[in-house]
Scaffold this motif. Structure first.
Motif, PDB file in Angstrom:
ATOM      1  N   ILE A   1      54.449  39.623  25.296  1.00  0.00           N
ATOM      2  CA  ILE A   1      53.236  39.642  24.885  1.00  0.00           C
ATOM      3  C   ILE A   1      52.874  41.506  25.108  1.00  0.00           C
ATOM      4  O   ILE A   1      53.776  41.880  25.786  1.00  0.00           O
ATOM      5  CB  ILE A   1      52.075  39.247  25.953  1.00  0.00           C
TER       6      ILE A   1
ATOM      7  N   ALA B   1      44.740  44.517  30.166  1.00  0.00           N
ATOM      8  CA  ALA B   1      43.457  44.128  30.213  1.00  0.00           C
ATOM      9  C   ALA B   1      42.978  43.069  31.184  1.00  0.00           C
ATOM     10  O   ALA B   1      41.972  43.151  31.640  1.00  0.00           O
ATOM     11  CB  ALA B   1      42.891  44.157  28.640  1.00  0.00           C
ATOM     12  N   ALA B   2      43.759  42.050  30.850  1.00  0.00           N
ATOM     13  CA  ALA B   2      43.702  40.716  31.788  1.00  0.00           C
ATOM     14  C   ALA B   2      43.981  40.988  33.302  1.00  0.00           C
ATOM     15  O   ALA B   2      43.152  40.595  34.120  1.00  0.00           O
ATOM     16  CB  ALA B   2      44.765  39.761  31.331  1.00  0.00           C
TER      17      ALA B   2
ATOM     18  N   MET C   1      46.314  51.551  29.342  1.00  0.00           N
ATOM     19  CA  MET C   1      45.914  51.189  28.016  1.00  0.00           C
ATOM     20  C   MET C   1      46.352  52.457  27.177  1.00  0.00           C
ATOM     21  O   MET C   1      46.948  52.368  26.331  1.00  0.00           O
ATOM     22  CB  MET C   1      44.191  51.328  27.805  1.00  0.00           C
TER      23      MET C   1
ATOM     24  N   HIS D   1      52.087  45.041  26.251  1.00  0.00           N
ATOM     25  CA  HIS D   1      51.358  45.417  27.690  1.00  0.00           C
ATOM     26  C   HIS D   1      50.055  45.650  27.586  1.00  0.00           C
ATOM     27  O   HIS D   1      49.433  45.684  29.044  1.00  0.00           O
ATOM     28  CB  HIS D   1      52.202  46.266  28.270  1.00  0.00           C
ATOM     29  N   ARG D   2      49.354  46.154  26.693  1.00  0.00           N
ATOM     30  CA  ARG D   2      48.086  46.480  26.781  1.00  0.00           C
ATOM     31  C   ARG D   2      47.138  45.468  26.947  1.00  0.00           C
ATOM     32  O   ARG D   2      45.895  45.398  27.910  1.00  0.00           O
ATOM     33  CB  ARG D   2      47.607  47.348  25.441  1.00  0.00           C
ATOM     34  N   LYS D   3      47.443  44.050  26.336  1.00  0.00           N
ATOM     35  CA  LYS D   3      46.604  42.876  26.292  1.00  0.00           C
ATOM     36  C   LYS D   3      46.921  42.460  28.195  1.00  0.00           C
ATOM     37  O   LYS D   3      45.909  42.080  28.724  1.00  0.00           O
ATOM     38  CB  LYS D   3      47.161  41.844  25.674  1.00  0.00           C
ATOM     39  N   VAL D   4      48.202  42.740  28.217  1.00  0.00           N
ATOM     40  CA  VAL D   4      48.344  42.244  29.884  1.00  0.00           C
ATOM     41  C   VAL D   4      47.629  42.992  30.838  1.00  0.00           C
ATOM     42  O   VAL D   4      46.804  42.728  31.745  1.00  0.00           O
ATOM     43  CB  VAL D   4      49.455  42.155  30.398  1.00  0.00           C
TER      44      VAL D   4
ATOM     45  N   ARG E   1      37.309  52.390  20.830  1.00  0.00           N
ATOM     46  CA  ARG E   1      37.388  51.312  22.172  1.00  0.00           C
ATOM     47  C   ARG E   1      37.923  52.326  23.222  1.00  0.00           C
ATOM     48  O   ARG E   1      37.614  52.403  24.403  1.00  0.00           O
ATOM     49  CB  ARG E   1      38.518  50.212  21.943  1.00  0.00           C
TER      50      ARG E   1
ATOM     51  N   GLY F   1      54.443  41.669  30.409  1.00  0.00           N
ATOM     52  CA  GLY F   1      54.316  41.475  28.925  1.00  0.00           C
ATOM     53  C   GLY F   1      55.705  41.422  28.212  1.00  0.00           C
ATOM     54  O   GLY F   1      55.930  40.609  27.451  1.00  0.00           O
TER      55      GLY F   1
ATOM     56  N   SER G   1      51.995  45.441  33.905  1.00  0.00           N
ATOM     57  CA  SER G   1      51.641  45.006  32.604  1.00  0.00           C
ATOM     58  C   SER G   1      52.818  44.960  31.770  1.00  0.00           C
ATOM     59  O   SER G   1      53.004  44.069  31.032  1.00  0.00           O
ATOM     60  CB  SER G   1      50.688  46.128  32.063  1.00  0.00           C
TER      61      SER G   1
END
Lengths: 362, 436
Positions: free
Chosen positions: A298, A305-306, A130, A300-303, B3, A293, A289
């Protein structure tokens, strides 16, 4: 952004961490005294293949494999080649996380449940992913220094204070080349997987023309470290006994006892290894990620997390144990996996790049 | 930012909590300082543990109220396997037994002759046992551990004896790691330090006014300690087995002492014999591991007295010569010495005398080395020198043919040429003592 020096630290640190404690050149195959030759073979092979990856990354500045493979092979072809490497990174990330917990449980903390050790490591990796490559790059400088210091001190101590060196390194290649090449396969695979992270991190690296050199140098330096460690292990423990250990380097460290100063060098090395593997897992998660991503468009932070949420169960449960320890570093598994990465990712992208270059593309 | 901060907090909390399951307070640990393993009935082993009481050790003999001031106790348990015996000891130990600091492992002769493979397997598998622990073979039962002397703990005394015994030049310390390497490497057999448990009386010299009284001669090596103590039923509270280090003034209870006297030779995992005193030094000359000690030779000046020389260092170079079917070992020994004591008027600056002295030393060292080699080759038939390993390194294919016959047929008849080159490097702090 990270600079080539940080890229060097990241790749060298992750390769050393992956190989250090388990030392597959000694435990896999049957090279015995000749395991040190396997380290050289594995390093040369890894440098050759990784250099191709670094060259591709250099030729596509500001892009990861997920982006430039799409340009070269189209959407579907790019997704397949990138997906193969990204999934490999991710699976390795989960396996290493589980491995750390298993090693700690089997050696030091038998009552602790696996998830209690694995999830914090994965959480740390998620945190690192992250924070992004900048933070990972800065952390690598500090961690590499710490790791190098611990390894150098440990090796010097084990050389000076451990038992008489009963075993020697001769005979060279008395059983032929097959055992030596066999033992080199897992080490070459781990070198390949460390070096190919340049295909993800290359997007964030400045002075892209220095990337191949930094990557090759990282594999060379980590190879030298492993060569010294392997020779130390073989001569102190004896090749046959070293092969029988789950973690030969910890067994070597356990033979060192300096009264009043350092009574458990193995614990110091273990701590360094956990630190190194946690960093390795972080880079694997971040690289995976980034590739996924970029391939899917998308962030890479969202990836990350997933992938973290997806990995919580496998790293906590015993059903993944079948893939770890000796099985992971066995010659068939690492050989097939290496071939899949080379044939499925490196070769098509590189060939597509050459064709495009010949046709006059950039 | 919030966060990320929250994630960081979770990471640190998770990392901090992962140690909760196996947490052990130091006050709840029973540290084992030394371990000894004897042969029990049938296939059983008898495991004796020297369990240290750290708090009593830290506070001397005046422990906190409610705690025993005894710094260590010995447990003794019999079972089929070592872990089962330790578990048995755990039943009457109020703290958790921890084997992570075992410094010395003593193996009884009877068990060693049957084979120590099972013991080595336990020690290797147990990640908490350090492979730097010293292995010794005791020619009596191993259950009797060292009484404390100059150190508060028996185990520390035992470890100290192991280290100081090297100064005699007649024994060697072998760690678990080295033993395992010798066990697994082709053409070299394991050795350990040879210790002897002996009955002894208090050797402390007591000053009483002007009179200096020594209570008894130091050690009587002729009287082995009787360790054949019944393990059935409850032992009396003053039993030496439960509390062997309790000081008494009556003289009735006499704890044992360990003496390091030589080398125990193994073939595979089985003990085959002992090399003691000059025999052990004969072996150590040949492998170049005499690090200290004193050697006495006749005065070449013809005084009829002895000259004592201190050993500074020794080294050995072993070269296998393989010529068709003939295998020979060429061994070259280098020994550096310095003069420690000589008859009056002896001037060790005299080169003729020094040369004669060196010739005498060469002959003496060669005699010791040859005598031991002869016994090891003909009687013990175990290649503790590692000559086979030299052959293996030089010609692995030939070794594959020789290995099955090595210890029984080839090694006992192996030709070994030994050349000794001793050098008297220093006269001490004076060439001679001036006299009218």
């Amino acid at each position: 952004m990270i600079n080539p020096r940080q890229l060097f630290f990241i790749i060298a640190l992750t390769r050393i961490s992956a190989l250090l404690v388990l030392l597959p050149v000694v435990t896999a195959g049957n090279a015995l005294q000749d395991a040190w030759i396997s380290v050289i073979v594995a390093t040369v092979v890894a440098i050759l293949f990784v250099w191709l990856g670094a060259y591709l990354a250099m030729k596509h500045p500001g892009k990861s494999l997920g982006q430039f493979s799409r340009d070269l092979l189209g959407k579907t072809g790019g997704a397949i080649t990138t997906g193969l490497l990204a999934i490999s990174f991710y699976v390795l990330c989960l396996i290493r996380t589980r491995l750390v917990s298993l090693v700690i449980i089997s050696h030091f903390m038998p009552k602790t449940p696996g998830w209690a050790l694995a999830i914090p490591v994965l959480l740390t990796a998620f945190y690192g992913a992250m924070m992004g490559p900048d933070t990972v790059g800065r952390a690598s400088e500090f961690l590499f220094t710490v790791m190098a210091l611990i390894i150098v001190v440990s090796m010097v101590m084990s050389y000076v204070w451990s038992a008489e060196r009963v075993a020697g390194l001769k005979p060279v290649l008395s059983r032929g080349l097959r055992p030596v090449f066999g033992a080199a396969v897992p080490a070459a695979f781990l070198g390949l997987m460390s070096g190919l992270r340049v295909l993800a991190l290359g997007r964030f690296t400045v002075e892209e023309h220095k990337m191949p050199k930094a990557t090759a140098l990282a594999l060379l330096v980590s190879g030298l470290v492993l060569l010294v460690v392997t020779i130390d292990v073989l001569t102190t423990l004896g090749p046959a006994q070293a092969q029988a250990y789950v973690m030969p380097v910890l067994a070597l460290a356990s033979s060192v006892f300096i009264e009043g100063i350092l009574e458990r060098l193995d614990l110091v090395l273990m701590t360094a290894w956990v630190l190194g593997i946690t960093f390795d897992v972080t880079v694997l998660l971040a690289s995976s990620s980034i590739l996924i991503g970029d391939s899917l468009g998308i962030g890479h932070r969202k990836v990350a997390a997933a992938l973290f949420l997806l990995g919580v169960v496998p790293v906590s449960h015993r059903f993944t144990d079948i893939f770890v320890m000796r099985q992971l570093h066995s010659i068939p598994v690492t050989g097939i996996w290496s071939a899949a990465i080379c044939v499925g990712t490196l070769a098509p992208v590189f060939i597509a790049y050459l064709i495009k270059k010949r046709r006059g593309g950039s | 930012m919030r966060r990320i901060g929250l994630t960081a907090l979770i990471v640190f909390l998770a990392l901090g909590c992962s140690g909760c399951w196996d947490s052990v307070e130091i006050e709840e640990v029973a540290i084992v300082g030394s371990m000894s393993i004897d042969k029990g009935q049938g296939d059983h082993v008898v495991v004796s543990l020297e369990v240290i009481n750290p708090s009593a050790l830290a506070s001397g003999t005046q422990g906190p109220i409610g705690e025993s001031p005894v710094v260590s106790v010995m447990t003794r348990d019999e079972a089929n396997t070592i872990p089962a015996a330790i578990t048995s000891a755990q039943r009457r130990t109020p703290r958790k037994i921890c084997t992570g600091l075992v410094g010395t492992i003593v193996i009884g002769q009877a068990l060693a002759r049957e084979g120590v493979g099972k013991i080595i397997d336990y020690l290797v598998r147990n990640a908490t046992v350090r492979s730097s622990a010293t292995l010794t073979t005791c020619d009596t039962g191993a259950g009797l551990l060292q009484r404390p002397f100059m150190f508060p703990l028996p185990s520390r005394t035992l470890a100290g004896l192991g280290e100081s015994a090297l100064a005699s030049g007649m024994t060697i310390t072998v760690t678990l790691c080295e033993f395992m390497a010798r066990l697994s490497e082709p053409g070299i057999e394991p050795i350990t330090m040879h210790t002897v448990g002996r009955k002894t009386k208090d050797v402390q010299v007591k000053r009483q006014g002007d009179e200096v009284k020594q209570t008894d001669p130091a050690v009587m090596r002729e009287q082995p300690i009787d360790v054949d103590v019944s393990l059935d039923g409850e032992l009396p509270p003053d039993s030496p087995i439960l509390n062997p280090y309790k000081e008494t003034s009556s003289g009735e209870f006499v704890p044992g002492t360990t003496i390091n006297i030589g080398i125990a030779a193994y073939r595979g995992d089985k003990l085959v014999g002992f090399l003691d005193d000059h025999e052990a030094r004969g072996y150590l000359w040949t492998v170049g591991r005499v690090e200290q000690g004193t050697i006495e030779v006749d005065d070449p000046g013809g005084s009829g007295k002895k000259i004592a020389l201190g050993i500074i260092r020794s080294s050995a170079s072993v070269k296998p010569v393989i010529d068709d079917d003939l295998i020979r070992m060429d061994v070259e020994l280098h020994v550096d010495l310095e003069t420690r004591e000589a008859p009056m008027h002896t001037n060790v600056n005299n080169q003729t005398l020094v040369q004669a002295l060196e010739d005498s030393l060469d002959a003496l060292i060669l005699r010791e080395a040859r005598a031991t080699l002869n016994r090891v080759q003909k009687e013990l038939k175990t290649d503790i020198y590692g000559f086979g390993n030299k052959v293996y390194r030089k010609d692995p294919k030939l070794w594959a043919e020789l290995e099955p016959r090595w210890n029984e047929e080839i090694f006992p008849n192996l030709e070994v040429n030994i050349q000794v080159k001793s050098r008297v490097r220093a006269p001490g702090s004076a060439y001679s003592v001036a006299n009218r």
